[in-house]
Design a protein around this motif. Sequence first.
Motif, mmCIF file in Angstrom:
data_model
loop_
_atom_site.group_PDB
_atom_site.id
_atom_site.type_symbol
_atom_site.label_atom_id
_atom_site.label_comp_id
_atom_site.label_asym_id
_atom_site.label_seq_id
_atom_site.Cartn_x
_atom_site.Cartn_y
_atom_site.Cartn_z
ATOM 1 N N LEU A 37 0.826 -1.203 0.000
ATOM 2 C CA LEU A 37 0.000 0.000 0.000
ATOM 3 C C LEU A 37 0.867 1.263 0.000
ATOM 4 O O LEU A 37 0.571 2.230 -0.705
ATOM 5 N N GLY A 38 1.952 1.246 0.781
ATOM 6 C CA GLY A 38 2.846 2.397 0.795
ATOM 7 C C GLY A 38 3.502 2.620 -0.554
ATOM 8 O O GLY A 38 3.586 3.755 -1.043
ATOM 9 N N THR A 39 3.957 1.540 -1.178
ATOM 10 C CA THR A 39 4.583 1.644 -2.495
ATOM 11 C C THR A 39 3.568 2.097 -3.540
ATOM 12 O O THR A 39 3.877 2.917 -4.418
ATOM 13 N N GLY A 40 2.355 1.571 -3.437
ATOM 14 C CA GLY A 40 1.311 1.972 -4.380
ATOM 15 C C GLY A 40 0.998 3.456 -4.297
ATOM 16 O O GLY A 40 0.872 4.142 -5.314
ATOM 17 N N GLU A 41 0.858 3.949 -3.068
ATOM 18 C CA GLU A 41 0.575 5.379 -2.875
ATOM 19 C C GLU A 41 1.714 6.231 -3.424
ATOM 20 O O GLU A 41 1.493 7.245 -4.095
ATOM 21 N N ALA A 42 2.962 5.856 -3.122
ATOM 22 C CA ALA A 42 4.109 6.628 -3.585
ATOM 23 C C ALA A 42 4.200 6.621 -5.105
ATOM 24 O O ALA A 42 4.500 7.655 -5.731
ATOM 25 N N THR A 43 3.939 5.472 -5.706
ATOM 26 C CA THR A 43 3.988 5.370 -7.164
ATOM 27 C C THR A 43 2.900 6.218 -7.801
ATOM 28 O O THR A 43 3.152 6.960 -8.774
ATOM 29 N N ARG A 44 1.702 6.139 -7.271
ATOM 30 C CA ARG A 44 0.599 6.938 -7.797
ATOM 31 C C ARG A 44 0.903 8.432 -7.701
ATOM 32 O O ARG A 44 0.665 9.187 -8.656
ATOM 33 N N ASN A 45 1.442 8.856 -6.583
ATOM 34 C CA ASN A 45 1.711 10.278 -6.384
ATOM 35 C C ASN A 45 2.804 10.804 -7.303
ATOM 36 O O ASN A 45 2.891 12.017 -7.523
ATOM 37 N N ALA A 46 3.630 9.890 -7.829
ATOM 38 C CA ALA A 46 4.734 10.309 -8.702
ATOM 39 C C ALA A 46 4.337 10.338 -10.172
ATOM 40 O O ALA A 46 5.133 10.760 -11.017
ATOM 41 N N LEU A 47 3.121 9.909 -10.485
ATOM 42 C CA LEU A 47 2.711 9.777 -11.887
ATOM 43 C C LEU A 47 1.619 10.778 -12.245
ATOM 44 O O LEU A 47 1.032 11.434 -11.376
ATOM 45 N N ALA B 229 -12.355 -0.349 2.846
ATOM 46 C CA ALA B 229 -13.255 -0.382 1.683
ATOM 47 C C ALA B 229 -13.482 1.007 1.119
ATOM 48 O O ALA B 229 -13.593 1.197 -0.099
ATOM 49 N N ASP B 230 -13.555 2.000 2.006
ATOM 50 C CA ASP B 230 -13.708 3.383 1.563
ATOM 51 C C ASP B 230 -12.513 3.812 0.716
ATOM 52 O O ASP B 230 -12.665 4.446 -0.333
ATOM 53 N N ARG B 231 -11.301 3.455 1.167
ATOM 54 C CA ARG B 231 -10.097 3.771 0.392
ATOM 55 C C ARG B 231 -10.120 3.052 -0.961
ATOM 56 O O ARG B 231 -9.722 3.614 -1.981
ATOM 57 N N ALA B 232 -10.556 1.801 -0.948
ATOM 58 C CA ALA B 232 -10.611 1.031 -2.195
ATOM 59 C C ALA B 232 -11.526 1.694 -3.210
ATOM 60 O O ALA B 232 -11.172 1.848 -4.387
ATOM 61 N N LEU B 233 -12.717 2.100 -2.760
ATOM 62 C CA LEU B 233 -13.673 2.692 -3.690
ATOM 63 C C LEU B 233 -13.199 4.058 -4.182
ATOM 64 O O LEU B 233 -13.361 4.390 -5.365
ATOM 65 N N ALA B 234 -12.588 4.851 -3.298
ATOM 66 C CA ALA B 234 -12.092 6.164 -3.711
ATOM 67 C C ALA B 234 -11.027 6.022 -4.794
ATOM 68 O O ALA B 234 -11.037 6.744 -5.805
ATOM 69 N N ALA B 235 -10.091 5.088 -4.597
ATOM 70 C CA ALA B 235 -9.039 4.882 -5.596
ATOM 71 C C ALA B 235 -9.618 4.298 -6.882
ATOM 72 O O ALA B 235 -9.183 4.654 -7.990
ATOM 73 N N ALA B 236 -10.595 3.397 -6.747
ATOM 74 C CA ALA B 236 -11.221 2.809 -7.938
ATOM 75 C C ALA B 236 -11.927 3.865 -8.773
ATOM 76 O O ALA B 236 -11.846 3.872 -10.013
ATOM 77 N N GLN B 237 -12.628 4.767 -8.124
ATOM 78 C CA GLN B 237 -13.310 5.838 -8.841
ATOM 79 C C GLN B 237 -12.306 6.750 -9.540
ATOM 80 O O GLN B 237 -12.529 7.184 -10.671
ATOM 81 N N ALA B 238 -11.180 7.014 -8.886
ATOM 82 C CA ALA B 238 -10.154 7.859 -9.491
ATOM 83 C C ALA B 238 -9.494 7.174 -10.684
ATOM 84 O O ALA B 238 -8.984 7.847 -11.584
ATOM 85 N N SER B 239 -9.505 5.838 -10.707
ATOM 86 C CA SER B 239 -8.880 5.110 -11.813
ATOM 87 C C SER B 239 -9.681 5.226 -13.098
ATOM 88 O O SER B 239 -9.138 5.050 -14.187
ATOM 89 N N GLY B 240 -10.992 5.481 -12.969
ATOM 90 C CA GLY B 240 -11.846 5.534 -14.142
ATOM 91 C C GLY B 240 -12.158 4.177 -14.738
ATOM 92 O O GLY B 240 -12.773 4.085 -15.805
ATOM 93 N N ASP B 241 -11.767 3.107 -14.069
ATOM 94 C CA ASP B 241 -11.980 1.748 -14.570
ATOM 95 C C ASP B 241 -13.242 1.174 -13.931
ATOM 96 O O ASP B 241 -13.263 0.917 -12.725
ATOM 97 N N PRO B 242 -14.305 0.943 -14.709
ATOM 98 C CA PRO B 242 -15.553 0.449 -14.116
ATOM 99 C C PRO B 242 -15.416 -0.938 -13.498
ATOM 100 O O PRO B 242 -16.115 -1.266 -12.541
ATOM 101 N N GLY C 136 -1.528 11.576 -15.626
ATOM 102 C CA GLY C 136 -2.197 11.084 -16.823
ATOM 103 C C GLY C 136 -2.649 9.651 -16.701
ATOM 104 O O GLY C 136 -3.069 9.177 -15.639
ATOM 105 N N ARG C 137 -2.549 8.924 -17.807
ATOM 106 C CA ARG C 137 -3.018 7.547 -17.860
ATOM 107 C C ARG C 137 -2.255 6.652 -16.885
ATOM 108 O O ARG C 137 -2.831 5.762 -16.259
ATOM 109 N N ALA C 138 -0.952 6.898 -16.751
ATOM 110 C CA ALA C 138 -0.154 6.088 -15.827
ATOM 111 C C ALA C 138 -0.653 6.247 -14.397
ATOM 112 O O ALA C 138 -0.689 5.281 -13.621
ATOM 113 N N ARG C 139 -1.072 7.444 -14.030
ATOM 114 C CA ARG C 139 -1.603 7.665 -12.680
ATOM 115 C C ARG C 139 -2.913 6.903 -12.489
ATOM 116 O O ARG C 139 -3.167 6.351 -11.408
ATOM 117 N N GLU C 140 -3.747 6.862 -13.525
ATOM 118 C CA GLU C 140 -4.997 6.110 -13.423
ATOM 119 C C GLU C 140 -4.722 4.626 -13.215
ATOM 120 O O GLU C 140 -5.402 3.955 -12.438
#
Length: 425
Positions: A164-174, A209-222, A176-180
Amino acid sequence: MSRHRRLGTVIRAARCAQRMTQAQLGQACGYSASAISRVEAGLLRPAEESLPRIAQVLGISLDALDLGRPATLARDVTPDQEDAMLRRQLLVAGMAAAGTSMLPSTATAAAHPDASARIVGALYDPTESAPVSLQQLGLALASARTQFTAARYEDLGAALPGLLGTGEATRNALSGRAREEAHAAVARAWVLATELALKGHSEVAWPAADRALAAAQASGDPVVRGEAARVLAITMRRAGRPGAAVDFLRRTAGSLEQDRSDVAQAVAATLLLTGAYTAACGRRRADALDLMAGAEDAVDRLASADTRPPSPLFTVDATRAQADLYRIGVHTALGTPDEAVPYAARIVPDRLPTAERRARYGTDCARMWHHLGDHRRTVVALRFTEQVAPEEVRRPAVRALTADLLYAPVTVAGVRALAARTGVS
């Protein structure tokens, strides 16, 4: 971390502990949902006169929100120490709002010694991590998924904070599409965290679960959004809101059905299966059977299609065997376990795709036989579960079933040994 951001983090933690949406908190405090979102992101500080009302609604002390006065800290405290102190205050505030229910219970701790505490740490005191490539993040996520499907829950609990820590750090560094794409990976990591918390009946499943849904919505992937919606709905059911959970699952499945891809259709089918079991837990027989029929129709359409989803779904597949497995749980929850027996009989457990699913078959059959009063077959089913997934029988719900057998008027061979192995006696 800025004071505005720390304040937002405190508010988010307490809101999740109270199981409130951003819209609900905003309505209670005179803000829009988008304003609460900006507050939690550290982009907006509420007016000073609003803080008492926010604290009251969240059930925390005003001191927990009064992070703007440096005088509250000792002069020799460094910024790093200040952050650590505030994170500890946040953790205490969040657990107080939840009535300390986020701390592992004795039964939960016996099943997963550090899982809940590790998820709490990932939520409110995340591991400092460096960003990696999307490929490396995907490999780490795949490894965690393997641990879940193999029912190696202790290993998963140990791996999740780093992932989770690596995922957050990677997301914050990207961007556009890579961030999604990174958002989608983070969402799925939180899905696994929620699944693990649910296995241990821990209230930390709510904020995960709240974190999961927030990140899922930000991904734009249904599809990812559907996966996150499924675990959120399970937390709603566990909290005694099966009706709201069923409505949420229906809506999400309906939106996925607009996407004609096989993967989207498969995820929609899993949501209907979860909805059927949720309705059954609420003793809504008509809804449960209607949702099961819809799920089975979707599964049959996928099975007869010329194409197949390119890879298994993230945690639960949409297959005929899976539908039969859910039928066992649905009929047992409805109080008609005799109607579940034919479905149990036609499942070949060795053909179920993962150890976690085979263990689910064993525990569902154990509950079915227990409701039918057949203690011998209940023990046989529990021993099967122990054989395919030893950690599964140490879950609180399964330990409770073992305890029922141990103290039943009629002693069944093997119960005492099973109870000893799983810490029941």
